[in-house]
Motif scaffolding. Structure first.
Motif, mmCIF file in Angstrom:
data_model
loop_
_atom_site.group_PDB
_atom_site.id
_atom_site.type_symbol
_atom_site.label_atom_id
_atom_site.label_comp_id
_atom_site.label_asym_id
_atom_site.label_seq_id
_atom_site.Cartn_x
_atom_site.Cartn_y
_atom_site.Cartn_z
ATOM 1 N N ASN A 43 -7.418 -1.098 -13.542
ATOM 2 C CA ASN A 43 -7.261 -0.373 -12.281
ATOM 3 C C ASN A 43 -7.797 -1.176 -11.111
ATOM 4 O OD1 ASN A 43 -5.969 1.937 -13.222
ATOM 5 N ND2 ASN A 43 -7.885 2.881 -13.811
ATOM 6 N N MET A 44 -8.950 -1.811 -11.281
ATOM 7 C CA MET A 44 -9.498 -2.624 -10.198
ATOM 8 C C MET A 44 -8.606 -3.823 -9.894
ATOM 9 S SD MET A 44 -13.580 -2.644 -10.619
ATOM 10 C CE MET A 44 -14.518 -1.146 -10.554
ATOM 11 N N ALA A 45 -8.040 -4.409 -10.931
ATOM 12 C CA ALA A 45 -7.117 -5.523 -10.712
ATOM 13 C C ALA A 45 -5.882 -5.044 -9.952
ATOM 14 C CB ALA A 45 -6.716 -6.145 -12.051
ATOM 15 N N GLY A 46 -5.378 -3.867 -10.314
ATOM 16 C CA GLY A 46 -4.223 -3.308 -9.611
ATOM 17 C C GLY A 46 -4.519 -3.031 -8.147
ATOM 18 N N VAL A 47 -5.695 -2.480 -7.882
ATOM 19 C CA VAL A 47 -6.086 -2.208 -6.491
ATOM 20 C C VAL A 47 -6.233 -3.526 -5.732
ATOM 21 C CG1 VAL A 47 -7.957 -1.332 -5.039
ATOM 22 C CG2 VAL A 47 -7.149 0.017 -6.978
ATOM 23 N N GLY A 48 -6.844 -4.527 -6.358
ATOM 24 C CA GLY A 48 -6.997 -5.828 -5.707
ATOM 25 C C GLY A 48 -5.657 -6.471 -5.401
ATOM 26 N N ILE A 49 -4.737 -6.393 -6.344
ATOM 27 C CA ILE A 49 -3.397 -6.953 -6.128
ATOM 28 C C ILE A 49 -2.681 -6.201 -5.007
ATOM 29 C CG2 ILE A 49 -1.113 -7.204 -7.183
ATOM 30 C CD1 ILE A 49 -2.591 -7.820 -9.826
ATOM 31 N N ALA A 50 -2.813 -4.870 -5.015
ATOM 32 C CA ALA A 50 -2.153 -4.075 -3.967
ATOM 33 C C ALA A 50 -2.713 -4.419 -2.588
ATOM 34 C CB ALA A 50 -2.327 -2.585 -4.263
ATOM 35 N N TYR A 51 -4.047 -4.543 -2.493
ATOM 36 C CA TYR A 51 -4.647 -4.907 -1.204
ATOM 37 C C TYR A 51 -4.218 -6.303 -0.770
ATOM 38 C CZ TYR A 51 -7.798 -0.972 -0.447
ATOM 39 O OH TYR A 51 -8.321 0.252 -0.196
ATOM 40 N N SER A 52 -4.182 -7.243 -1.702
ATOM 41 C CA SER A 52 -3.787 -8.599 -1.320
ATOM 42 C C SER A 52 -2.317 -8.648 -0.899
ATOM 43 C CB SER A 52 -4.078 -9.579 -2.453
ATOM 44 O OG SER A 52 -3.325 -9.249 -3.598
ATOM 45 N N MET A 53 -1.451 -7.950 -1.612
ATOM 46 C CA MET A 53 -0.041 -7.922 -1.228
ATOM 47 C C MET A 53 0.151 -7.243 0.128
ATOM 48 S SD MET A 53 1.746 -7.150 -4.899
ATOM 49 C CE MET A 53 3.409 -7.187 -4.283
ATOM 50 N N LEU A 54 -0.601 -6.165 0.368
ATOM 51 C CA LEU A 54 -0.527 -5.496 1.666
ATOM 52 C C LEU A 54 -1.028 -6.419 2.772
ATOM 53 C CD1 LEU A 54 -0.035 -2.860 3.275
ATOM 54 C CD2 LEU A 54 -2.441 -2.359 2.868
ATOM 55 N N GLY A 55 -2.132 -7.114 2.517
ATOM 56 C CA GLY A 55 -2.659 -8.044 3.503
ATOM 57 C C GLY A 55 -1.678 -9.156 3.815
ATOM 58 N N ILE A 56 -1.053 -9.682 2.781
ATOM 59 C CA ILE A 56 -0.065 -10.751 2.996
ATOM 60 C C ILE A 56 1.118 -10.233 3.795
ATOM 61 C CG2 ILE A 56 1.611 -12.221 1.799
ATOM 62 C CD1 ILE A 56 -0.498 -12.529 -0.445
ATOM 63 N N SER A 57 1.594 -9.017 3.458
ATOM 64 C CA SER A 57 2.750 -8.490 4.188
ATOM 65 C C SER A 57 2.399 -8.202 5.644
ATOM 66 C CB SER A 57 3.279 -7.224 3.515
ATOM 67 O OG SER A 57 2.354 -6.167 3.644
ATOM 68 N N LEU A 58 1.173 -7.711 5.899
ATOM 69 C CA LEU A 58 0.771 -7.495 7.286
ATOM 70 C C LEU A 58 0.593 -8.821 8.030
ATOM 71 C CD1 LEU A 58 -1.777 -4.555 7.030
ATOM 72 C CD2 LEU A 58 0.505 -4.513 8.040
ATOM 73 N N TRP A 59 0.061 -9.806 7.346
ATOM 74 C CA TRP A 59 -0.175 -11.117 7.964
ATOM 75 C C TRP A 59 1.151 -11.807 8.329
ATOM 76 C CZ3 TRP A 59 -4.337 -13.633 9.734
ATOM 77 C CH2 TRP A 59 -4.212 -14.986 9.984
ATOM 78 N N LEU A 60 2.129 -11.684 7.429
ATOM 79 C CA LEU A 60 3.385 -12.400 7.638
ATOM 80 C C LEU A 60 4.389 -11.647 8.516
ATOM 81 C CD1 LEU A 60 3.959 -13.856 4.057
ATOM 82 C CD2 LEU A 60 3.047 -15.009 6.079
ATOM 83 N N SER A 61 4.177 -10.353 8.727
ATOM 84 C CA SER A 61 5.148 -9.613 9.543
ATOM 85 C C SER A 61 4.943 -9.961 11.020
ATOM 86 C CB SER A 61 4.999 -8.108 9.328
ATOM 87 O OG SER A 61 3.741 -7.669 9.767
ATOM 88 N N THR A 62 5.978 -10.495 11.627
ATOM 89 C CA THR A 62 5.883 -10.913 13.021
ATOM 90 C C THR A 62 6.367 -9.832 13.983
ATOM 91 O OG1 THR A 62 8.077 -11.916 12.843
ATOM 92 C CG2 THR A 62 6.170 -13.340 12.435
ATOM 93 N N ASP A 63 7.080 -8.831 13.475
ATOM 94 C CA ASP A 63 7.620 -7.787 14.338
ATOM 95 C C ASP A 63 6.577 -6.738 14.719
ATOM 96 O OD1 ASP A 63 10.050 -9.040 14.109
ATOM 97 O OD2 ASP A 63 10.754 -7.745 12.472
ATOM 98 N N VAL A 64 5.466 -6.672 13.966
ATOM 99 C CA VAL A 64 4.458 -5.632 14.187
ATOM 100 C C VAL A 64 3.311 -6.225 15.008
ATOM 101 C CG1 VAL A 64 2.876 -4.030 13.040
ATOM 102 C CG2 VAL A 64 5.061 -4.587 11.970
ATOM 103 N N PRO A 65 2.915 -5.554 16.094
ATOM 104 C CA PRO A 65 1.794 -6.068 16.906
ATOM 105 C C PRO A 65 0.472 -6.011 16.140
ATOM 106 C CG PRO A 65 2.798 -4.131 17.955
ATOM 107 C CD PRO A 65 3.517 -4.383 16.689
ATOM 108 N N LEU A 66 -0.471 -6.822 16.561
ATOM 109 C CA LEU A 66 -1.765 -6.928 15.886
ATOM 110 C C LEU A 66 -2.531 -5.602 15.905
ATOM 111 C CD1 LEU A 66 -3.702 -8.816 14.429
ATOM 112 C CD2 LEU A 66 -4.682 -9.406 16.653
ATOM 113 N N ALA A 67 -2.432 -4.861 16.991
ATOM 114 C CA ALA A 67 -3.136 -3.574 17.077
ATOM 115 C C ALA A 67 -2.608 -2.601 16.027
ATOM 116 C CB ALA A 67 -2.973 -2.983 18.473
#
Length: 95
Positions: free
Chosen positions: A15-39
């Motif tokens: 479960n902790m590995a799944g949560v870590g993977i989900a957070y990292s994937m979410l972080g990567i998707s937020l980092w790479l999305s250029t259409d969404v403002p930083l705020a």
């Protein structure tokens, strides 16, 4: 008893590995999305972290409640056992 502890540790680790993977994937998707403002990205991240904290609290309170109920049940069982033993030892009892 030892087998249950190993199973719980394995499940918790998965479960902790799944949560870590989900957070990292979410972080990567937020980092790479250029259409969404930083705020907006920060707002989403705060919402997800607060949701995670809320879920942890809900699970903790449910676990504490179940533990409390189990403890009360064990105390009542011990009390009933003691009452039965005393009734069986008493030669003048009506049982």
């Amino acid at each position: 008893m030892t087998n249950e502890r190993n199973d719980n540790a394995l499940i918790s680790m998965l479960n902790m590995a799944g949560v870590g993977i989900a957070y990292s994937m979410l972080g990567i998707s937020l980092w790479l999305s250029t259409d969404v403002p930083l705020a907006t990205k920060g707002y989403w991240a705060m919402g997800i972290l607060l949701l995670t904290l809320s879920l942890i609290n809900v699970v903790k309170y449910r676990f504490d409640n179940r533990s409390s109920e189990d403890r009360i049940r064990r105390i009542e069982d011990a009390r009933n056992e003691k009452i039965l033993e005393e009734a069986l030892r008493d030669p003048n009892s009506d049982i």
